[in-house]
Write an enzyme that holds these catalytic residues in place. Structure first.
Site, short mmCIF file in Angstrom:
data_model
loop_
_atom_site.label_atom_id
_atom_site.label_comp_id
_atom_site.label_asym_id
_atom_site.label_seq_id
_atom_site.Cartn_x
_atom_site.Cartn_y
_atom_site.Cartn_z
N VAL A 15 0.83 -1.21 0.00
CA VAL A 15 0.00 0.00 0.00
C VAL A 15 0.86 1.25 0.00
CG1 VAL A 15 -1.74 1.31 1.26
CG2 VAL A 15 -1.92 -1.18 1.13
N LYS A 107 -7.10 -0.90 9.92
CA LYS A 107 -8.42 -1.24 10.47
C LYS A 107 -8.34 -1.84 11.87
CE LYS A 107 -8.28 -5.65 8.07
NZ LYS A 107 -7.01 -5.32 7.39
N GLY A 136 -11.17 -0.97 1.31
CA GLY A 136 -10.17 -0.52 0.35
C GLY A 136 -10.56 0.70 -0.46
N ASP A 203 -11.15 -10.27 10.79
CA ASP A 203 -10.91 -9.10 9.95
C ASP A 203 -12.23 -8.38 9.65
OD1 ASP A 203 -9.12 -7.59 7.79
OD2 ASP A 203 -10.93 -8.25 6.76
N LYS A 207 -13.82 -4.51 10.86
CA LYS A 207 -14.43 -3.55 9.93
C LYS A 207 -15.86 -3.21 10.32
CE LYS A 207 -11.44 -5.13 6.18
NZ LYS A 207 -11.33 -5.99 4.98
#
Length: 426
Positions: A15, A107, A136, A203, A207
């Site tokens: 990233v 996150k 994203g 994950d 979020k």
């Protein structure tokens, strides 16, 4: 008047390397909109030697000293793209204390320590933005904070983990086993060597914490939601669901009513008529229910260097405009309400249930009777006889977890029918 927005970057991985790429590719457009350039002053890396080629490509100055970035008075914004929570948290705190605006894509960090970091940003009158932390390249957080600020959100359902969506798509399309789908995801770089956080739903749960805060203003922790991953999903179940007219997807699901909020992450049966059923492979989507607009869906890539970097640079553009216009400092999301969770014993949902009987003789009427005693109707049932056994695929009306368990137990004990698996249904 500001002549340039100067940034320092922490991390130059996938990233991090996307940020100078986006700044270079869209340079003219961004300068025209912002009225000034965005320039990278320094980039913090662990090992300079391994990043020299990237540095030469984009003309970056590298450093192994965090202090050179967080204490540099010429740097306006610190961008954190290292990942992790321990070092990254301390780095962001140092930047905020030094009056640096911060943009992050982390996150895990925001989900666990967001309240603390937002408070620190407020105390130091600086911005803390993190659009890239969820989905994203989909601008969902800013949309919730601005475009949907006047609406009353009652439900939010998200395919927000590209790894698991890729795996479930491959299982359905290519008839791969869970193990083969995971292996393929790892070889293509969609899954980590240790995929636990993805496949066990953690994950997606992080979020959902962030999405719930933006949608409702309500702070949650992992303990406030039920979390189930896809590691027990089988190809056979995906095929049976398909025959019923459903796709199996790992969803983050938020539902709000007068009693409170229920948030969960789990594999669910999604009707093929629902827009979320069309979201395949590594793509992400968030479906929002609200009293004003009704239904809306936001779709796009949930990860990757360019999509994630694009969201990061969008945050930089917003900060740059605010600083140039001398806008009063406000945080990314100002909405805040007390946490009010629904009693889990009162949560109802439709169920998709798969049963196996060792006899070809139909047991359907007896199965139906157990549900009727709980006041539940069966919306759809199919029977398949294979090798002297019968597979029952069932869609129930809405039912509580307790009532559903009662039905399961009685079917198993009194009819000697094996409960293969069950899923909640969207």
């Amino acid at each position: 008047m500001m002549k340039c927005l100067t940034i320092g970057i922490l991390g130059l991985g996938t990233v991090g390397a996307g940020i100078p790429l986006i700044l270079e590719e869209n340079k003219n457009k961004m300068e025209s909109l912002l009225g000034m350039p965005i320039k990278i002053k320094k980039v913090f890396v662990r090992n300079i030697e391994t990043k020299q080629n990237l540095a030469q490509t984009y003309g970056l100055e590298l450093t192994t000293s965090l202090e050179e970035i967080v204490t540099d008075e010429s740097i306006d914004v610190v961008v954190e793209v290292m990942g992790g929570t321990t070092f990254a948290k301390e780095a962001i705190k140092q930047a905020l204390r030094n009056k640096k605006h911060v943009v992050t894509a982390n996150k895990n960090l925001i989900a666990q320590y967001g309240e603390e970091l937002v408070l620190l940003a407020k105390e130091n009158q600086v911005y803390l933005y993190y659009e890239a932390a969820v989905a994203g390249g989909i601008p969902i957080l800013r949309t919730l904070a601005t475009s949907l600020a006047s609406d009353d959100i009652t439900g939010l359902y998200g395919i927000i983990n590209g790894t698991t969506n890729f795996m479930l798509s491959q299982m359905a399309e290519q008839e791969l086993s869970y193990e083969k789908a995971l292996d393929k995801a790892q070889k293509l770089g969609f899954a980590e060597s240790d995929p636990t956080n993805d496949v066990e739903g953690i994950d997606a749960a992080y979020k959902m914490i962030i999405l719930t805060k933006f949608a409702l203003g309500m702070p949650l922790s992992l303990e406030d939601m039920s979390i189930q991953g896809i590691s027990d999903v089988t190809l056979e179940e995906i095929k049976l669901a398909d025959e019923l007219g459903y796709k199996v997807k790992l969803l983050g699901a938020l539902k709000r009513d007068e009693a409170g909020v229920n948030v969960k992450v789990c594999p669910m049966g999604v009707p093929k008529s629902h827009p979320l059923s069309t979201v395949e492979n590594e793509m992400n989507a968030i479906f929002v229910e609200s009293t004003g607009i009704g239904e809306s869906m936001f779709y796009g890539p949930g990860a990757g260097a360019k999509p994630t970097a694009t969201s990061i640079v969008s945050d930089l553009m917003t900060i740059g405009k605010n600083l140039k216009n001398q806008t009063k400092i406000s945080q990314f999301n100002e909405l805040s309400v007390e946490k009010k969770l629904v009693d889990k014993s009162q949560v109802v949902s439709k169920r998709m249930l798969f049963l196996q009987s060792k006899t070809e003789e139909s047991q359907l009427k007896r199965i139906q009777l157990f549900f009727e005693k709980e006041g539940i109707e069966l919306q759809k049932v199919t029977e398949q006889v294979e090798n002297s056994t019968t597979i029952y695929s069932i869609i129930t009306d809405k039912i509580t977890d307790l009532s559903f368990k009662n039905c399961q137990d009685r079917i198993s004990e009194e009819l000697s029918i094996n409960v293969l698996s069950h899923y909640k249904v969207l």
